[in-house]
Design an enzyme around this catalytic site. Structure first.
Site, PDB file in Angstrom:
ATOM      1  N   ASP A  41       1.087  -1.164  -0.113  1.00  9.51           N
ATOM      2  CA  ASP A  41      -0.161   0.112  -0.068  1.00  9.51           C
ATOM      3  C   ASP A  41       1.076   1.017   0.082  1.00  9.51           C
ATOM      4  O   ASP A  41       1.883   1.292   0.756  1.00  9.51           O
ATOM      5  CB  ASP A  41      -0.876  -0.115   1.197  1.00  9.51           C
ATOM      6  CG  ASP A  41      -1.950   1.030   1.184  1.00  9.51           C
ATOM      7  OD1 ASP A  41      -2.944   1.120   0.589  1.00  9.51           O
ATOM      8  OD2 ASP A  41      -1.573   2.389   1.954  1.00  9.51           O
ATOM      9  N   ASP A  58      -1.724   9.300 -10.773  1.00  7.45           N
ATOM     10  CA  ASP A  58      -1.425   8.529 -11.705  1.00  7.45           C
ATOM     11  C   ASP A  58      -0.262   8.178 -12.214  1.00  7.45           C
ATOM     12  O   ASP A  58       0.220   6.907 -12.329  1.00  7.45           O
ATOM     13  CB  ASP A  58      -2.226   8.818 -12.837  1.00  7.45           C
ATOM     14  CG  ASP A  58      -3.527   8.670 -12.705  1.00  7.45           C
ATOM     15  OD1 ASP A  58      -4.034   8.161 -11.934  1.00  7.45           O
ATOM     16  OD2 ASP A  58      -4.464   9.298 -13.474  1.00  7.45           O
ATOM     17  N   GLU A  61      -4.570   2.181  -4.493  1.00  5.65           N
ATOM     18  CA  GLU A  61      -3.259   2.245  -4.439  1.00  5.65           C
ATOM     19  C   GLU A  61      -2.444   1.221  -3.864  1.00  5.65           C
ATOM     20  O   GLU A  61      -1.412   1.109  -3.375  1.00  5.65           O
ATOM     21  CB  GLU A  61      -2.823   3.630  -3.499  1.00  5.65           C
ATOM     22  CG  GLU A  61      -3.101   3.519  -2.018  1.00  5.65           C
ATOM     23  CD  GLU A  61      -4.552   3.911  -1.701  1.00  5.65           C
ATOM     24  OE1 GLU A  61      -4.648   4.346  -0.822  1.00  5.65           O
ATOM     25  OE2 GLU A  61      -5.346   4.167  -2.734  1.00  5.65           O
ATOM     26  N   ASN A 107      -2.600  12.788  -3.970  1.00  6.69           N
ATOM     27  CA  ASN A 107      -3.503  13.201  -4.835  1.00  6.69           C
ATOM     28  C   ASN A 107      -4.005  14.431  -4.589  1.00  6.69           C
ATOM     29  O   ASN A 107      -4.052  15.371  -5.601  1.00  6.69           O
ATOM     30  CB  ASN A 107      -4.769  12.103  -4.942  1.00  6.69           C
ATOM     31  CG  ASN A 107      -4.570  11.140  -6.013  1.00  6.69           C
ATOM     32  OD1 ASN A 107      -3.840  11.497  -7.029  1.00  6.69           O
ATOM     33  ND2 ASN A 107      -5.336  10.051  -5.889  1.00  6.69           N
TER      34      ASN A 107
END
Length: 418
Positions: free
Chosen positions: A265, A282, A309, A273
């Site tokens: 993770d 991304d 993620e 983000n």
């Protein structure tokens, strides 16, 4: 079906660029064509030879009617040389030799037949011998368009040899007048030309149909591969992951071999983000995915995007400690990549947390192994993130082998209401 070793781009280029008279493909597609068609071609030749052997011996009726003075010689050549050779070639071809050898063996049969015909034609003194040469026509049909049907590159050579050989015998025959000899030769040349055109057309159409079929197979394979890949990272998606887990768990010979799972993770990904935008998020996922792929070096290991993620690595036939070492190596590689993530991260870069679990397929199901790895991941995140749980130390290793299984046991008991 043989594994496809050519690319869709090369097949498309061949489809769009076939403007020459050559019917053979570029080398890579030609190899694929042979790999796909070899068994079928061998089977067709074998059956054709077995069927044509008794049909060939019906030619003896022509020998008896037209050249009775050499019928015994013809029978001896039929049954002692040509027919045994046809049966031997059928057996050799059924053994699936290399393509060139296969076609060379096939080409030897009509050549041997024409030698037998011309031998009788040269030795006979029968008044009807002028008509005997017409058995060459069914030989040409057999060679180029009927049961045998050689490949065009061999058909050209064999047809030329048949025509030259028989023309020489016709010219040398004293009992055939010049007008009749010319008529015979012209007739055979026309027959040879027509059968070669037919041979060329049939092979061209076969190869064209194969090329379009190969393109459809590659398009289908690409579509299937796309449906099994995460469009952003290019890693396996959940569909591919489920198929791979089913495959690993279905191997009866490996039920006792360990399978390790590493759940990953990205730390503080939501903050990345929010701070840098989804485009940066991304890009971060792509870079982490590339690192994971670069670190996985064994055939059979699988890296999948598990969701958001999170990533999952499935490592068949890998023990727990080896999986922990691999996870630690990947953790350091992500750190070294120094992807910016200022604010929440103590280092100001992207880091990741790892949970590792292992089991034998006979002990846990795939879902239970993944749940154990997920449980270890939560332990890594709870202990400060940017680490592998269990860590690479002896006492933690012992705990790591029992905690996930204890977790799974307690979960199972809770589900049953114990």
């Amino acid at each position: 079906m043989n594994e496809i070793a050519v690319t869709l781009a090369s097949v498309d280029a061949c489809v769009n660029g076939r403007r020459t008279r050559s019917i053979r493909f570029p080398p890579d597609i030609e190899r694929q064509f042979e790999a796909d068609m070899h068994d079928k071609r061998c089977k067709r030749l074998t059956i054709g030879l077995l069927v044509s052997a008794p049909l060939y011996n019906l030619f003896l009726l022509g020998d008896w009617l037209l050249v009775p003075d050499v019928v015994r010689l013809a029978m001896w050549v039929h049954f002692s040389i040509v027919t045994p050779w046809m049966l031997l070639v059928a057996w050799l071809v059924s053994r699936k030799p290399r393509p060139f050898v296969r076609e060379l063996l096939a080409a030897s049969v009509p050549l041997l037949i024409i030698l037998q015909i011309d031998l009788g034609f040269a030795l006979t003194a029968s008044e009807s011998a002028a008509h005997y040469q017409y058995v060459v026509i069914p030989t040409l049909l057999y060679t180029n368009v009927s049961l045998h049907r050689l490949e065009f590159r061999f058909a050209r050579v064999v047809t030329a040899a048949i025509l030259l050989l028989h023309t020489a015998f016709v010219i040398s025959a004293s009992y055939i007048s010049a007008p009749i000899a010319v008529t015979i030769i012209v007739q055979l040349l026309i027959c040879g030309y027509i059968t070669l055109i037919a041979n060329y057309t049939m092979e061209r159409d076969l190869r064209r149909a194969y090329l379009y079929s190969l393109r459809d197979r590659l398009r289908h394979a690409d579509a299937d591969a796309a449906s099994r890949r995460d469009p952003l990272t290019g890693l396996a998606n959940r569909l591919h992951l489920d198929d791979e887990l089913s495959r690993v768990w279905s191997r009866p010979e490996c039920r006792a071999s360990p399978v390790s799972a590493v759940m990953i993770d990205i730390d503080h990904f939501k903050h990345l983000n929010d701070r840098y935008g989804h485009a940066a998020g991304d890009l971060c996922l792509k870079r982490v995915a590339a690192i994971l792929q670069a670190e996985i070096r064994r055939t059979g290991d699988l890296v999948a995007r598990y969701g958001g993620e999170e990533f999952l690595i499935i490592l068949p036939d890998m023990a727990m400690m080896d999986a922990v070492r691999l996870a630690e190596r990947i953790r350091r590689s992500i750190e070294i990549a120094a992807i910016p993530n200022e604010g929440r991260s103590l280092l100001g870069i992207v880091t990741a947390s790892f949970g590792v679990a292992a089991c034998s397929p006979s002990d846990l199901s795939p879902l239970e192994l993944i749940a154990a790895a997920d449980h270890a991941l939560y332990a890594a995140k709870g202990k400060g993130r940017n680490q592998v749980w269990p860590p690479l130390v002896a006492d933690a290793t012992v705990r790591s082998l029992t905690e996930p299984l204890t977790f799974m046991a307690s979960s199972s008991e809770a589900a049953r209401g114990v």
